[in-house]
Design an enzyme around this catalytic site. Sequence first.
Site, PDB file in Angstrom:
ATOM      1  N   GLU A  26       0.866  -1.189   0.000  1.00 31.01           N
ATOM      2  CA  GLU A  26       0.000   0.000   0.000  1.00 31.01           C
ATOM      3  C   GLU A  26       0.893   1.227   0.000  1.00 31.01           C
ATOM      4  OE1 GLU A  26      -2.562   0.372   3.380  1.00 31.01           O
ATOM      5  OE2 GLU A  26      -3.572  -1.552   3.072  1.00 31.01           O
ATOM      6  N   GLU A  66     -13.756   5.651  -0.114  1.00 25.97           N
ATOM      7  CA  GLU A  66     -14.623   4.700   0.597  1.00 25.97           C
ATOM      8  C   GLU A  66     -15.319   5.410   1.760  1.00 25.97           C
ATOM      9  OE1 GLU A  66     -12.531   0.725   1.166  1.00 25.97           O
ATOM     10  OE2 GLU A  66     -10.897   1.967   0.393  1.00 25.97           O
ATOM     11  N   LYS A  78     -15.113   4.411   5.798  1.00 25.91           N
ATOM     12  CA  LYS A  78     -13.865   4.410   6.558  1.00 25.91           C
ATOM     13  C   LYS A  78     -13.856   5.585   7.528  1.00 25.91           C
ATOM     14  CE  LYS A  78     -10.293   2.539   5.208  1.00 25.91           C
ATOM     15  NZ  LYS A  78      -8.990   2.069   4.682  1.00 25.91           N
ATOM     16  N   GLU A 117      -9.455   9.274   5.827  1.00 24.47           N
ATOM     17  CA  GLU A 117      -9.306   7.921   5.275  1.00 24.47           C
ATOM     18  C   GLU A 117     -10.340   7.628   4.194  1.00 24.47           C
ATOM     19  OE1 GLU A 117      -7.881   4.625   6.674  1.00 24.47           O
ATOM     20  OE2 GLU A 117      -6.706   5.380   8.354  1.00 24.47           O
TER      21      GLU A 117
END
Length: 337
Positions: free
Chosen positions: A263, A311, A314, A319
């Site tokens: 990541e 997203e 999150k 985030e």
Amino acid sequence: MAIHNHITVFAIVLALGVLVTMPRGGQSIGVCYGRLGDNLPQPSEVVALYQSKNIPAMRLYDPYPPVLEALSGSNIELVLDVPKENLESFAYDASAANDWVQSNIISYFSNIKFKYIVVGNEVIPGDLAQYVLPAMQNIHNALTSAGLQDHIKVSTSVSTAVLGTSYPPSAGLFSSAVMSNLGPIIQFLTSNGSPLLVNVYPYFSYISNKDSIDINYALFTSSGTVVTDGSLNYQNLFDAIVDAIYSALEKAGGSRVGIVISESGWPSADGDAASVDNARTYNQNLINHVAQGTPKRPGAIEAFIFAIFNENQKSPEYEKHFGLFNPDQTPVYPINF
């Protein structure tokens, strides 16, 4: 992705997690497919998006059957995680690990290009760390029984929290707290020719150490050398973090273990130094940079960018903004793979 509270001097070597893969004949970057959103496209649309953007590899955090079915025949390389909820049972029960491999790997192997199985994401250090190696061994044995041990490598993914010392890069050293678990894992990786997967986030290092880290060093935009370490010169924080991990591996008997960046990324909103411009700058420069490797280890690096989508489930807020694309598949910013 974990939120790192362990920001000390070694945070100078933290980097943002991106999984990038290097297919034969050229450099390219893979992208993580997180699914913590209630407004994301169907898996078949996601696979089509990867193909339309020439993204050759995906990291998937659990074996979600609709995604595996959508990937069948796509030619996209897959890095597949064993979720942390499975670690304890797979460590103690070889048949449970074998059943998982049969259902999620063997069943799809003729149609999906599996690359790595990631046994746990950022669970070392932590309460689950003791289960990682026996679970890895049972997954590896199941692959071996199917004759796939040379096709699919088994590893785990760690954050830079495993470092006790990270600056300068040559002083990189794993913390004593993780070595009882990580030391035997490094031996496993060495014996099986597997890399260690590492989530590298210069973003977290920068926002926690703004007095000592220039943002250009974190964004790959420094005009010259920032850190000199012996004969090696560092112009960006990403290289310094990765080389600190390499130094730590060497000291732990893992000099033959490679690193895959599982990541890396930068948020585009709702956080310190989080902007569309900074996110685009970091990720584009990462894509452009990984072909050359680091000062300590020149040569192409495999890496994955986090993540394909913003997203909305999150937390904290920033985030939710690591995505390259919005849930409606429009780009958050232009980027060239």
